[in-house]
Design a protein around this motif. Structure first.
Motif, PDB file in Angstrom:
ATOM      1  N   GLU A  41      -2.973  -2.947  -1.368  1.00  0.00           N
ATOM      2  CA  GLU A  41      -2.280  -1.821  -0.702  1.00  0.00           C
ATOM      3  C   GLU A  41      -1.250  -1.138  -1.605  1.00  0.00           C
ATOM      4  O   GLU A  41      -0.086  -0.974  -1.230  1.00  0.00           O
ATOM      5  CB  GLU A  41      -1.591  -2.306   0.573  1.00  0.00           C
ATOM      6  N   VAL A  42      -1.700  -0.761  -2.768  1.00  0.00           N
ATOM      7  CA  VAL A  42      -0.802  -0.106  -3.729  1.00  0.00           C
ATOM      8  C   VAL A  42      -0.625   1.389  -3.416  1.00  0.00           C
ATOM      9  O   VAL A  42       0.434   1.954  -3.641  1.00  0.00           O
ATOM     10  CB  VAL A  42      -1.340  -0.295  -5.171  1.00  0.00           C
ATOM     11  N   PHE A  43      -1.674   2.007  -2.856  1.00  0.00           N
ATOM     12  CA  PHE A  43      -1.653   3.462  -2.642  1.00  0.00           C
ATOM     13  C   PHE A  43      -1.306   3.819  -1.195  1.00  0.00           C
ATOM     14  O   PHE A  43      -1.765   3.162  -0.262  1.00  0.00           O
ATOM     15  CB  PHE A  43      -3.024   4.076  -2.962  1.00  0.00           C
ATOM     16  N   LYS A  44      -0.510   4.865  -1.036  1.00  0.00           N
ATOM     17  CA  LYS A  44      -0.243   5.392   0.308  1.00  0.00           C
ATOM     18  C   LYS A  44      -0.371   6.915   0.249  1.00  0.00           C
ATOM     19  O   LYS A  44       0.331   7.570  -0.516  1.00  0.00           O
ATOM     20  CB  LYS A  44       1.184   5.051   0.735  1.00  0.00           C
ATOM     21  N   PHE A  45      -1.294   7.432   1.058  1.00  0.00           N
ATOM     22  CA  PHE A  45      -1.392   8.890   1.129  1.00  0.00           C
ATOM     23  C   PHE A  45      -0.441   9.411   2.183  1.00  0.00           C
ATOM     24  O   PHE A  45      -0.349   8.861   3.282  1.00  0.00           O
ATOM     25  CB  PHE A  45      -2.832   9.317   1.426  1.00  0.00           C
TER      26      PHE A  45
END
Lengths: 66, 388
Positions: free
Chosen positions: A51-55
């Motif tokens: 869960e490194v990316f958050k849009f």
């Protein structure tokens, strides 16, 4: 837009493998996204084990055609 | 480091160093470029291999074998255990030591190995790959070669830079997380596999013993089925439920390209091997042995190309790979697509039927027969695979 939580990143390359635009750069110590090429397809966000990316929003940006 | 080599290999994993070893044995001047500071680190792997696969490449040795495996347990979503009768021997490796050994053997054959060397592009002329650009000790260098071998893992950027589409589709990418845990009670000669939506949708969870009450506990979920819940979350829940007193010694992420081999694994001046070429067993996700098999073929062919300057020989790598493992992976890929359609209820009833059989009859063949009973389309799919 995309937010990268680098403190969670393990540099495994899973996101690079699924990125259809080849816009994720990864060195031995960090990842970064070339915003100009990213189409916000979110595949990196979904594939990342950690869960490194958050849009920030769901709007898909289309590639500039002109 | 010189500015010109016969063969430049990007990536110092098992596929890369096996390619290096065989290219050097064939008389080529070989350079391996590894972006990390040390060969073998970080480990991104469940570390299990079978004896038959390993032995042709390296004499199994206690220094890189953490445990010897003599049995499997397959665990259905409802907890039913199937213990298939398996002959033969497996190992859980210590990849740090193992990768180091493979690199050392390549070096003994004359290959040069440079770590902390970050390749950031390939050089091309008239459609032929002619070398790489590498960042090393603050400089950006251009290195020339007759052949570049991309052994750069799941990222597979060398191929992309050269113009081969190496993107892994979302249903083929397995998003993986693993811990090496201490203070857990596991049978030291048994690998356990857990199946089902609750453990790992579109993949499986593994517990591979590593000696002294330690084990690799990991799982892989299909990337297109992990949008709501990521691999690490599944793993943390499993650890909490099964091994609440475990100490986590390492925690790692990974991506496994459980796909068919890329259609194109060579172009003039370039070969791709291992995960970079999607040469992973699509059912098991295992890639060590298949990467080494590809590395051996690619390295030998690269040496011949360097000697003869005949790029047509690259086709030999493609052909030998397909004849040895590529065709098998194609079949496995068809089977994988069917297996992943099973619902938890179907997995439970297959396991229930099998566990009624006497232990000696609990074979993988029996398991497959039951799977066919539950899912008759499977036999059609498999027939298509074998007779198409």
């Amino acid at each position: 837009m995309i937010e990268i939580h680098e403190e969670k990143c393990d540099l495994c390359g899973c996101c690079v493998g699924v990125c259809p635009e080849n816009c994720i750069d990864m060195t031995e110590s960090r990842i970064s996204i070339v915003d100009a090429i990213c189409t916000s397809c979110r595949k990196c966000e979904w594939a990342c084990p950690f869960e490194v990316f958050k849009f920030k929003n769901d709007k898909v940006r289309l590639k500039a055609t002109a | 480091m010189k500015d010109s080599y016969d063969v430049i290999i990007v990536g110092g994993g098992p596929a890369g160093t096996t390619a290096a070893r065989h290219a050097a044995m064939g008389g080529a001047k070989v350079l391996v470029l590894e972006k990390d500071r040390e060969i073998g680190v970080p480990v991104r792997c469940g570390e299990a291999v079978d004896h038959e696969g390993l032995a042709p490449f390296i004499q199994p040795d206690k220094k890189f074998i953490a445990s010897e495996i003599r049995s499997f347990k397959l665990i259905a979503p409802d907890g039913t255990v199937v213990k298939p009768n398996i002959e033969g021997l497996g190992y859980v490796l210590d990849r740090k030591v193992f990768d180091y050994e493979l690199a050392r053997i390549a070096a003994d054959e004359g290959a040069e190995i440079v770590t902390k060397a970050y390749v950031d592009g390939v050089e091309k002329r008239d459609g032929t790959v002619t070398g790489v650009t590498v960042q090393y000790q603050g400089n950006r260098l251009k290195l020339r070669s007759k052949i570049v071998i991309g052994a750069d893992g799941v990222e597979s950027r060398v191929g992309r830079w050269a113009g081969i589409d190496t993107t892994v589709s979302m249903h083929d990418m397995e998003s993986a997380a693993q811990v090496t845990a201490a203070n857990i009670d596991v049978e030291q000669d048994t690998c356990c596999f857990y199946f089902g939506e609750r453990y790992a949708p579109g993949g499986y969870l593994w517990v591979f013993p590593k000696g002294n009450k330690t084990a690799n506990v990991g799982l892989a979920v299909a990337a297109d089925r992990s949008k709501q819940k990521h691999a690490l979350k599944f793993l943390e829940e499993f650890m909490e439920e099964m091994y609440p007193n475990a100490a986590v010694l390492t925690k790692l992420a990974g991506g496994v390209p459980c796909a068919e081999t890329l259609e194109k694994i060579t172009m003039p001046g370039l070969m791709l091997v291992g995960d970079a070429a999607h040469q992973v067993n699509p059912v098991s996700g295992g890639g060590i042995i298949s990467g080494m098999i590809a590395g051996k073929i690619a390295g030998s062919v690269a040496a011949e190309v360097a000697r003869s300057n005949d790029m047509n020989l690259l086709g030999r790598y493609e052909k030998e790979w397909r004849d040895s493992l590529g065709i098998r992976h194609h079949r496995y890929y068809g089977i994988k697509k069917v297996i992943y359609k099973f619902r938890d209820s179907e997995l439970n009833s297959i396991a229930a039927e099998i566990s009624k059989l006497p232990e000696k009859d609990q074979t993988l063949g029996a398991l497959f027969k039951q799977a066919v009973v539950k899912h008759p389309l499977l036999i059609l799919d498999v027939m298509k695979l074998f007779f198409a």
